[in-house]
Design a protein around this motif. Structure first.
Motif, mmCIF file in Angstrom:
data_model
loop_
_atom_site.group_PDB
_atom_site.id
_atom_site.type_symbol
_atom_site.label_atom_id
_atom_site.label_comp_id
_atom_site.label_asym_id
_atom_site.label_seq_id
_atom_site.Cartn_x
_atom_site.Cartn_y
_atom_site.Cartn_z
ATOM 1 N N TYR A 214 0.826 -1.358 -0.044
ATOM 2 C CA TYR A 214 0.021 0.007 -0.014
ATOM 3 C C TYR A 214 0.782 1.452 -0.063
ATOM 4 C CZ TYR A 214 -3.156 3.765 1.195
ATOM 5 O OH TYR A 214 -3.941 5.121 1.253
ATOM 6 N N ALA A 215 1.987 1.191 0.702
ATOM 7 C CA ALA A 215 2.667 2.528 0.847
ATOM 8 C C ALA A 215 3.343 2.730 -0.609
ATOM 9 C CB ALA A 215 3.773 2.233 1.747
ATOM 10 N N TYR A 216 3.781 1.859 -1.281
ATOM 11 C CA TYR A 216 4.467 2.029 -2.596
ATOM 12 C C TYR A 216 3.258 2.292 -3.566
ATOM 13 C CZ TYR A 216 9.335 1.384 -1.066
ATOM 14 O OH TYR A 216 10.428 1.509 -0.428
ATOM 15 N N ASN B 220 -0.042 2.682 -3.332
ATOM 16 C CA ASN B 220 -1.489 3.565 -2.974
ATOM 17 C C ASN B 220 -2.481 2.962 -3.577
ATOM 18 O OD1 ASN B 220 -2.555 5.528 -1.712
ATOM 19 N ND2 ASN B 220 -2.143 6.958 -3.354
ATOM 20 N N LYS C 200 0.097 -1.804 -12.511
ATOM 21 C CA LYS C 200 0.997 -0.980 -11.451
ATOM 22 C C LYS C 200 1.744 -2.374 -10.444
ATOM 23 C CE LYS C 200 0.553 2.842 -8.632
ATOM 24 N NZ LYS C 200 -0.561 4.005 -7.975
ATOM 25 N N ALA D 81 9.374 4.566 1.070
ATOM 26 C CA ALA D 81 7.978 4.784 0.274
ATOM 27 C C ALA D 81 7.367 6.204 0.680
ATOM 28 C CB ALA D 81 6.888 3.858 0.941
ATOM 29 N N GLU D 82 7.565 6.596 1.520
ATOM 30 C CA GLU D 82 7.338 8.196 2.088
ATOM 31 C C GLU D 82 8.034 9.241 1.062
ATOM 32 O OE1 GLU D 82 4.945 11.181 3.191
ATOM 33 O OE2 GLU D 82 4.479 8.988 3.638
ATOM 34 N N VAL E 57 9.568 8.407 -1.675
ATOM 35 C CA VAL E 57 8.917 8.109 -3.207
ATOM 36 C C VAL E 57 7.720 8.883 -3.388
ATOM 37 C CG1 VAL E 57 7.883 6.329 -4.750
ATOM 38 C CG2 VAL E 57 10.025 5.933 -3.495
ATOM 39 N N ARG E 58 6.702 8.902 -2.501
ATOM 40 C CA ARG E 58 5.246 9.495 -2.428
ATOM 41 C C ARG E 58 5.431 11.017 -2.556
ATOM 42 N NH1 ARG E 58 0.880 6.047 0.745
ATOM 43 N NH2 ARG E 58 -0.472 7.049 -0.663
ATOM 44 N N GLU E 59 6.550 11.544 -1.582
ATOM 45 C CA GLU E 59 6.644 12.708 -1.800
ATOM 46 C C GLU E 59 7.237 13.476 -2.936
ATOM 47 O OE1 GLU E 59 9.181 13.726 1.598
ATOM 48 O OE2 GLU E 59 7.648 13.245 3.102
ATOM 49 N N GLN F 257 6.773 12.025 -6.127
ATOM 50 C CA GLN F 257 5.605 11.903 -6.911
ATOM 51 C C GLN F 257 4.751 13.281 -6.743
ATOM 52 O OE1 GLN F 257 4.182 8.103 -6.102
ATOM 53 N NE2 GLN F 257 5.430 7.254 -7.534
ATOM 54 N N ALA F 258 4.377 13.422 -5.586
ATOM 55 C CA ALA F 258 3.523 14.517 -5.318
ATOM 56 C C ALA F 258 3.822 15.811 -5.894
ATOM 57 C CB ALA F 258 3.270 14.594 -3.837
#
Length: 138
Positions: free
Chosen positions: A34-36, A38, A64, A110-111, A113-115, A117-118
């Motif tokens: 989920y972390a990677y 979403n 994905k 993961a956090e 990576v998400r940052e 991407q955002a």
């Protein structure tokens, strides 16, 4: 027949979605998935069966997960730009490339990576064009 021969080097060749998901869940767990990725099926009451059911119906989510399997779990090098345009199951893995040990993943990574991407999404969205042909700034 020729197409079948081309894909035999792809780790996804002949691998069912349930087996693929079982392998990555056994190694990483639903929380890391989920972390990677979403994808909610890995967060809300996750199970292999319900995730497989959702992924079979949802092409973007399945692709994905397959990309995650190839490039995180099988730790293959990234593909060429021509292969990048193809769905994961149709990609041809060059002869010299073989799967390696799964990548080490963490919630902290993961956090990050998400940052990233955002941030990319926010930068991309700053100069969107609308029907009048002029970019609107946000």
């Amino acid at each position: 027949m020729n197409d079948e021969i081309n894909y035999t080097n792809n780790p996804l060749h002949g691998l069912g979605l349930q087996e693929l998901l079982t392998q990555i869940v056994d190694h990483y767990g639903f929380e890391i998935l989920y972390a990677y990725l979403n994808i909610n099926c890995f967060k809300t009451n996750p199970s292999i069966e319900s995730s497989v059911k959702f992924l079979k119906k949802t092409e973007w989510a399945r692709e994905k997960v397959e990309i995650f399997y190839l490039y995180k779990f099988k730790n293959l090098p990234r593909v060429s730009s021509e292969q990048f345009e193809l769905p994961p199951r149709k990609r041809i893995i060059p002869e010299g490339q073989t799967p390696r040990e799964p990548a080490e993943l963490s919630m902290e990574d993961a956090e990050r990576v998400r940052e990233k991407q955002a941030q990319k999404a926010a930068e991309h969205g700053k100069t969107k064009r609308y029907g009048n042909g002029k970019p609107d700034r946000f």
